[in-house]
Design a protein around this motif. Structure first.
Motif, short mmCIF file in Angstrom:
data_model
loop_
_atom_site.label_atom_id
_atom_site.label_comp_id
_atom_site.label_asym_id
_atom_site.label_seq_id
_atom_site.Cartn_x
_atom_site.Cartn_y
_atom_site.Cartn_z
N GLY A 68 -54.38 -1.02 10.04
CA GLY A 68 -54.65 -0.14 8.98
C GLY A 68 -55.67 -0.64 7.93
O GLY A 68 -56.03 -1.88 8.21
N PRO A 69 -56.43 0.00 7.09
CA PRO A 69 -57.35 -0.43 6.33
C PRO A 69 -57.11 -1.70 5.46
O PRO A 69 -58.01 -2.26 4.99
CB PRO A 69 -58.01 0.85 5.54
CG PRO A 69 -56.69 1.70 5.51
CD PRO A 69 -55.91 1.23 7.19
N GLU A 70 -55.86 -1.75 5.11
CA GLU A 70 -55.39 -2.85 4.36
C GLU A 70 -54.71 -3.95 4.92
O GLU A 70 -53.81 -4.99 4.37
CB GLU A 70 -54.69 -2.42 3.04
CG GLU A 70 -55.45 -1.52 1.98
CD GLU A 70 -54.48 -1.41 0.81
OE1 GLU A 70 -54.40 -2.32 -0.03
OE2 GLU A 70 -54.10 -0.27 0.39
N ASP A 71 -54.94 -3.85 6.23
CA ASP A 71 -54.17 -4.81 6.95
C ASP A 71 -54.78 -6.26 7.28
O ASP A 71 -56.23 -5.93 7.65
CB ASP A 71 -53.60 -4.21 8.47
CG ASP A 71 -52.30 -3.41 8.27
OD1 ASP A 71 -51.58 -3.58 7.45
OD2 ASP A 71 -52.12 -2.45 8.99
N VAL A 72 -54.32 -7.48 7.57
CA VAL A 72 -54.92 -8.58 8.18
C VAL A 72 -54.52 -8.84 9.61
O VAL A 72 -53.09 -8.75 9.56
CB VAL A 72 -54.51 -9.85 7.16
CG1 VAL A 72 -55.21 -10.84 7.60
CG2 VAL A 72 -55.16 -9.28 5.49
N SER A 124 -60.72 -2.39 6.73
CA SER A 124 -61.95 -2.02 5.76
C SER A 124 -61.69 -2.12 4.34
O SER A 124 -62.81 -2.32 3.63
CB SER A 124 -62.42 -0.63 6.24
OG SER A 124 -61.23 0.22 5.86
N GLU A 125 -60.53 -2.02 3.86
CA GLU A 125 -60.33 -2.23 2.49
C GLU A 125 -59.70 -3.51 1.96
O GLU A 125 -59.49 -3.79 0.86
CB GLU A 125 -59.57 -1.11 2.23
CG GLU A 125 -59.87 0.44 2.16
CD GLU A 125 -59.04 1.27 1.88
OE1 GLU A 125 -58.11 0.99 1.20
OE2 GLU A 125 -59.34 2.58 2.39
N VAL A 126 -59.77 -4.40 2.93
CA VAL A 126 -59.16 -5.92 2.55
C VAL A 126 -60.28 -6.42 2.01
O VAL A 126 -61.54 -6.86 2.46
CB VAL A 126 -58.72 -6.73 3.89
CG1 VAL A 126 -58.20 -8.05 3.37
CG2 VAL A 126 -57.64 -6.02 4.31
#
Length: 352
Positions: free
Chosen positions: A29-33, A76-78
């Protein structure tokens, strides 16, 4: 890496025997590492979960919640991490984000916390732990590994270390030398000794026999050693301790240890006993003593113990093994035949 198939080592049934297992990572997801796992510590909880001894285990089960690895890819949001950073993942990988526990930065007490393994993620997929080549984790549940801390040294801090640190953190600003007891000198206990000493406390190790006396005093730096099976020693030590950190992960009677506590003393339970523990409440009442539990640590506390360890230049006592030795290592752990924590060199192992 969406949908990528990876290889881990999993238990298939309550025998707890681990063997290679292929599975697919959840969608990034966008906040995943995305993390390439380098090392993963071994914990008594792994053994209990693998054998279905704590609560219902969903098989196949890939254990491991002391994970250290390298950031391989970012959503994308990390903004918190960059590719190549060394990071850690502990015992939880999710929570509701809205309850009183989450809002007070105590995510480990959220009723909807998501365990790193043997949990169910928000997408309905089972979570799998760090005995695998890669993981996908939300950035909130990832911590930074200090540059001065080697990854194999950091791994045990992500469960055992923060489990000891979280209840002891309340004493950091006490402004006085406290008389501390550390009950049990295993993987968690040895870290508890080091933390309490680094906080400036007078530390007494409590053990059932004399076997670990030299280790406690000479190698770990404890100030005193108390044999709990020696009635004379226990009587002489009565009412001398301000707190006891109880790290024993098995059934044991509490009454004799309560007697060691001074007025307003605290017995801090962090060992996961599979059976109920017993005590008489009278001594608690007349001595204003308390028994309290503590469960792992928050994300904030996990980062704190890593930074504390690096700042104090502390070391974990570990034995690094390859994945093909892991079943033997669990057998040895059960016999307390390790000083004091196994860490699996995941990246250096042939997982196939």
């Amino acid at each position: 890496m969406e949908g990528r198939t990876v290889v881990g080592w999993a238990a298939r049934d309550a025998s707890g025997i681990l063997s290679p297992y292929s599975f697919t990572l959840r969608k990034t997801g966008p906040e995943d590492v995305v993390i390439k796992v380098h090392y993963c510590g071994m914990d008594h909880t792994d053994l209990h979960q693998m054998r279905d001894e704590l609560h219902l285990t969903n098989y196949p089960l890939v254990p491991g919640h002391e994970v250290v690895g390298e950031v391989l890819e970012l959503g994308s949001e990390v903004k918190k991490y960059t590719v190549g950073d060394m990071v850690g993942v502990g015992c939880i990988v999710g929570s509701c984000g809205n309850c009183i526990s989450c809002n007070s930065n105590k995510e480990q007490y959220c009723n909807n916390r998501i365990l790193t393994y043997n949990g169910i993620y928000k997408d309905g997929r089972p979570t799998q732990g760090g005995f695998t080549s890669h993981m996908v984790v939300h950035q909130k549940f990832v911590v930074s590994i200090p540059e001065t801390l080697s990854p194999e040294q950091a791994a045990p801090l992500l469960c055992a270390g923060v489990t000891a640190f979280s209840p002891l953190r309340q004493f950091m600003e006490s402004g006085k030398v406290l008389n501390a007891g550390i009950l049990g000198l295993g993987g968690v206990g040895h870290l508890g000794v080091k933390i309490a000493k680094a906080m400036g406390h007078h530390v007494t190790v409590i053990s059932t026999s004399d076997k670990k006396r030299e280790e406690a005093l000479q190698h770990l730096g404890a100030d005193a050693f108390l044999v709990s099976s020696n009635a004379t020693q226990m009587e002489e030590a009565a009412y001398t301790l301000d707190y006891i950190l109880d790290t024993v992960p098995a059934f044991h009677p509490l009454q004799s240890y309560i007697s060691l506590l001074n007025f307003d003393g605290k017995l801090l339970l962090i060992g996961a006993s599979p059976k109920p523990l017993e005590f008489n409440a009278t001594e608690l009442n007349i001595g204003k003593k308390t028994i309290s539990g503590s469960f792992i640590g928050s994300m904030e506390e996990t980062q704190e113990i890593l930074d504390f360890w690096a700042e104090k230049n502390l070391t974990s006592m570990v034995e690094v093994v390859k994945m093909d030795y892991v079943n033997k290592a669990f057998e040895r752990m059960e016999r307390n035949d390790v000083r004091y924590r196994f860490v699996v060199d995941v990246a250096g192992s042939d997982l196939e």
